[in-house]
Write a protein that holds these residues in place. Structure first.
Motif, PDB file in Angstrom:
ATOM      1  N   THR A 196       0.832  -1.211   0.000  1.00  0.00           N
ATOM      2  CA  THR A 196       0.000   0.000   0.000  1.00  0.00           C
ATOM      3  C   THR A 196       0.860   1.251   0.000  1.00  0.00           C
ATOM      4  O   THR A 196       0.600   2.215  -0.728  1.00  0.00           O
ATOM      5  CB  THR A 196      -0.928  -0.001   1.225  1.00  0.00           C
ATOM      6  OG1 THR A 196      -1.743  -1.167   1.207  1.00  0.00           O
ATOM      7  CG2 THR A 196      -1.812   1.234   1.238  1.00  0.00           C
ATOM      8  N   SER A 197       1.916   1.218   0.853  1.00  0.00           N
ATOM      9  CA  SER A 197       2.812   2.365   0.928  1.00  0.00           C
ATOM     10  C   SER A 197       3.541   2.588  -0.396  1.00  0.00           C
ATOM     11  O   SER A 197       3.691   3.727  -0.858  1.00  0.00           O
ATOM     12  CB  SER A 197       3.822   2.154   2.063  1.00  0.00           C
ATOM     13  OG  SER A 197       4.721   3.232   2.146  1.00  0.00           O
ATOM     14  N   ALA A 198       3.989   1.478  -1.009  1.00  0.00           N
ATOM     15  CA  ALA A 198       4.700   1.587  -2.290  1.00  0.00           C
ATOM     16  C   ALA A 198       3.763   2.113  -3.375  1.00  0.00           C
ATOM     17  O   ALA A 198       4.141   2.964  -4.189  1.00  0.00           O
ATOM     18  CB  ALA A 198       5.260   0.228  -2.685  1.00  0.00           C
ATOM     19  N   ARG A 199       2.513   1.623  -3.392  1.00  0.00           N
ATOM     20  CA  ARG A 199       1.542   2.070  -4.385  1.00  0.00           C
ATOM     21  C   ARG A 199       1.244   3.562  -4.197  1.00  0.00           C
ATOM     22  O   ARG A 199       1.131   4.321  -5.170  1.00  0.00           O
ATOM     23  CB  ARG A 199       0.263   1.247  -4.264  1.00  0.00           C
ATOM     24  CG  ARG A 199      -0.756   1.579  -5.353  1.00  0.00           C
ATOM     25  CD  ARG A 199      -2.027   0.741  -5.228  1.00  0.00           C
ATOM     26  NE  ARG A 199      -1.754  -0.664  -5.467  1.00  0.00           N
ATOM     27  CZ  ARG A 199      -1.804  -1.609  -4.543  1.00  0.00           C
ATOM     28  NH1 ARG A 199      -2.111  -1.264  -3.289  1.00  0.00           N
ATOM     29  NH2 ARG A 199      -1.552  -2.864  -4.828  1.00  0.00           N
ATOM     30  N   LYS A 200       1.122   3.969  -2.917  1.00  0.00           N
ATOM     31  CA  LYS A 200       0.863   5.377  -2.623  1.00  0.00           C
ATOM     32  C   LYS A 200       2.025   6.242  -3.088  1.00  0.00           C
ATOM     33  O   LYS A 200       1.825   7.322  -3.669  1.00  0.00           O
ATOM     34  CB  LYS A 200       0.626   5.544  -1.120  1.00  0.00           C
ATOM     35  CG  LYS A 200       0.289   6.971  -0.720  1.00  0.00           C
ATOM     36  CD  LYS A 200       0.040   7.052   0.785  1.00  0.00           C
ATOM     37  CE  LYS A 200      -0.276   8.483   1.201  1.00  0.00           C
ATOM     38  NZ  LYS A 200      -0.490   8.604   2.673  1.00  0.00           N
ATOM     39  N   SER A 201       3.244   5.760  -2.860  1.00  0.00           N
ATOM     40  CA  SER A 201       4.424   6.513  -3.278  1.00  0.00           C
ATOM     41  C   SER A 201       4.471   6.630  -4.790  1.00  0.00           C
ATOM     42  O   SER A 201       4.793   7.698  -5.350  1.00  0.00           O
ATOM     43  CB  SER A 201       5.700   5.840  -2.754  1.00  0.00           C
ATOM     44  OG  SER A 201       5.707   5.828  -1.343  1.00  0.00           O
ATOM     45  N   MET A 202       4.161   5.560  -5.510  1.00  0.00           N
ATOM     46  CA  MET A 202       4.157   5.581  -6.969  1.00  0.00           C
ATOM     47  C   MET A 202       3.090   6.551  -7.481  1.00  0.00           C
ATOM     48  O   MET A 202       3.315   7.292  -8.449  1.00  0.00           O
ATOM     49  CB  MET A 202       3.911   4.180  -7.512  1.00  0.00           C
ATOM     50  CG  MET A 202       5.066   3.214  -7.295  1.00  0.00           C
ATOM     51  SD  MET A 202       6.593   3.757  -8.083  1.00  0.00           S
ATOM     52  CE  MET A 202       6.104   3.702  -9.812  1.00  0.00           C
ATOM     53  N   ASP A 203       1.914   6.539  -6.834  1.00  0.00           N
ATOM     54  CA  ASP A 203       0.857   7.464  -7.231  1.00  0.00           C
ATOM     55  C   ASP A 203       1.305   8.911  -7.023  1.00  0.00           C
ATOM     56  O   ASP A 203       1.043   9.789  -7.862  1.00  0.00           O
ATOM     57  CB  ASP A 203      -0.414   7.194  -6.430  1.00  0.00           C
ATOM     58  CG  ASP A 203      -1.061   5.858  -6.800  1.00  0.00           C
ATOM     59  OD1 ASP A 203      -0.729   5.331  -7.888  1.00  0.00           O
ATOM     60  OD2 ASP A 203      -1.876   5.351  -6.000  1.00  0.00           O
ATOM     61  N   GLU A 204       1.986   9.171  -5.904  1.00  0.00           N
ATOM     62  CA  GLU A 204       2.462  10.520  -5.626  1.00  0.00           C
ATOM     63  C   GLU A 204       3.511  10.943  -6.657  1.00  0.00           C
ATOM     64  O   GLU A 204       3.537  12.094  -7.119  1.00  0.00           O
ATOM     65  CB  GLU A 204       3.041  10.593  -4.208  1.00  0.00           C
ATOM     66  CG  GLU A 204       1.974  10.493  -3.118  1.00  0.00           C
ATOM     67  CD  GLU A 204       2.581  10.449  -1.731  1.00  0.00           C
ATOM     68  OE1 GLU A 204       3.832  10.316  -1.643  1.00  0.00           O
ATOM     69  OE2 GLU A 204       1.834  10.538  -0.743  1.00  0.00           O
TER      70      GLU A 204
END
Length: 230
Positions: A196-204
């Motif tokens: 989730t954190s990695a996906r959020k970082s990629m989205d950012e």
């Protein structure tokens, strides 16, 4: 002098019975034994040698107490040898209390059954001698009968301890399985959090990159008229 002997077969392997023999006291069957204390313990050539002091209550009738004396607690010296290589355990016990009049020498051995390695053969022998007091033969018979009675209780106690060990092992296995399930759940949660954190970082990162491209697209360069002439 009276000699008492007995044999019994346990339907358990030697390792299990030997462990139960160490944990035999206290138990609800042999309530007369109230404690055991290790005096000395050492390993010589792979054999465990142990010297223990056994505290118990003999419960002599009044007429016997009038002959040899009375005491609340009686003591005995127990010396044992455990040889895991030959799968044999020998315990020799002798009374210390009333030793001026009474000598009770008991030998107990636990060994792998010669016909079935999954079973354990118990051999017991007791030599009782009373001297220096009246009614010595009667007292010897009384002590031999008491030893026989306690031996039966002792075998029941071994089975009781083995049942207790089995329950402990099942509880330990259940606890280990529970801990494993909790570890798997915690690991899965951690992986989910990381994903989730990695996906959020990629989205950012994607959002920031898109914003940068939009800013570049909206940028208008200055016209030539604004450039000073020389």
């Amino acid at each position: 002098m009276k000699i008492w002997t007995s044999e019994h077969t346990f339907n358990h392997p030697w390792e299990t019975v030997a462990q139960a023999a160490w944990r035999k006291y206290p138990n609800p069957m042999n309530t007369a034994v109230i404690g055991t204390d290790v005096v000395d313990r050492r390993v010589v050539d792979g054999i465990l040698h142990t010297h223990r002091l056994v505290s118990s209550k003999w419960g002599f009738p009044r007429w016997a107490q009038s002959l040899v004396g009375s005491t609340n607690i009686c003591y005995a010296s127990e010396r044992s040898e455990v040889d895991p290589k030959s799968r044999q355990m020998i315990m020799k016990t002798r009374n210390l209390t009333f030793c001026s009049f009474i000598a009770v020498d008991e030998t107990v051995s636990y060994q792998c059954h010669p016909q079935d390695p999954a079973k354990t053969l118990l051999k017991q022998e007791a030599v009782v001698m009373v001297q220096g007091v009246p009614l010595n033969n009667y007292m010897e018979d009384m002590l031999a009968s008491k030893i026989s009675l306690n031996a039966g209780k002792g075998r029941q106690a071994i089975e009781w301890v083995i049942g207790k060990i089995d329950a402990e092992m099942k509880e330990l296995a259940s606890s280990a399985a529970k801990s494993t399930d909790e570890l798997i759940t915690q690991t899965k949660k951690s992986l989910d959090d990381i994903t989730t954190s990695a996906r959020k970082s990629m989205d950012e990162i994607s959002s920031a990159a898109k914003k940068s491209l939009d800013d570049l697209s909206s940028f208008k360069p200055r016209t030539n008229q604004n450039i000073p002439k020389f």
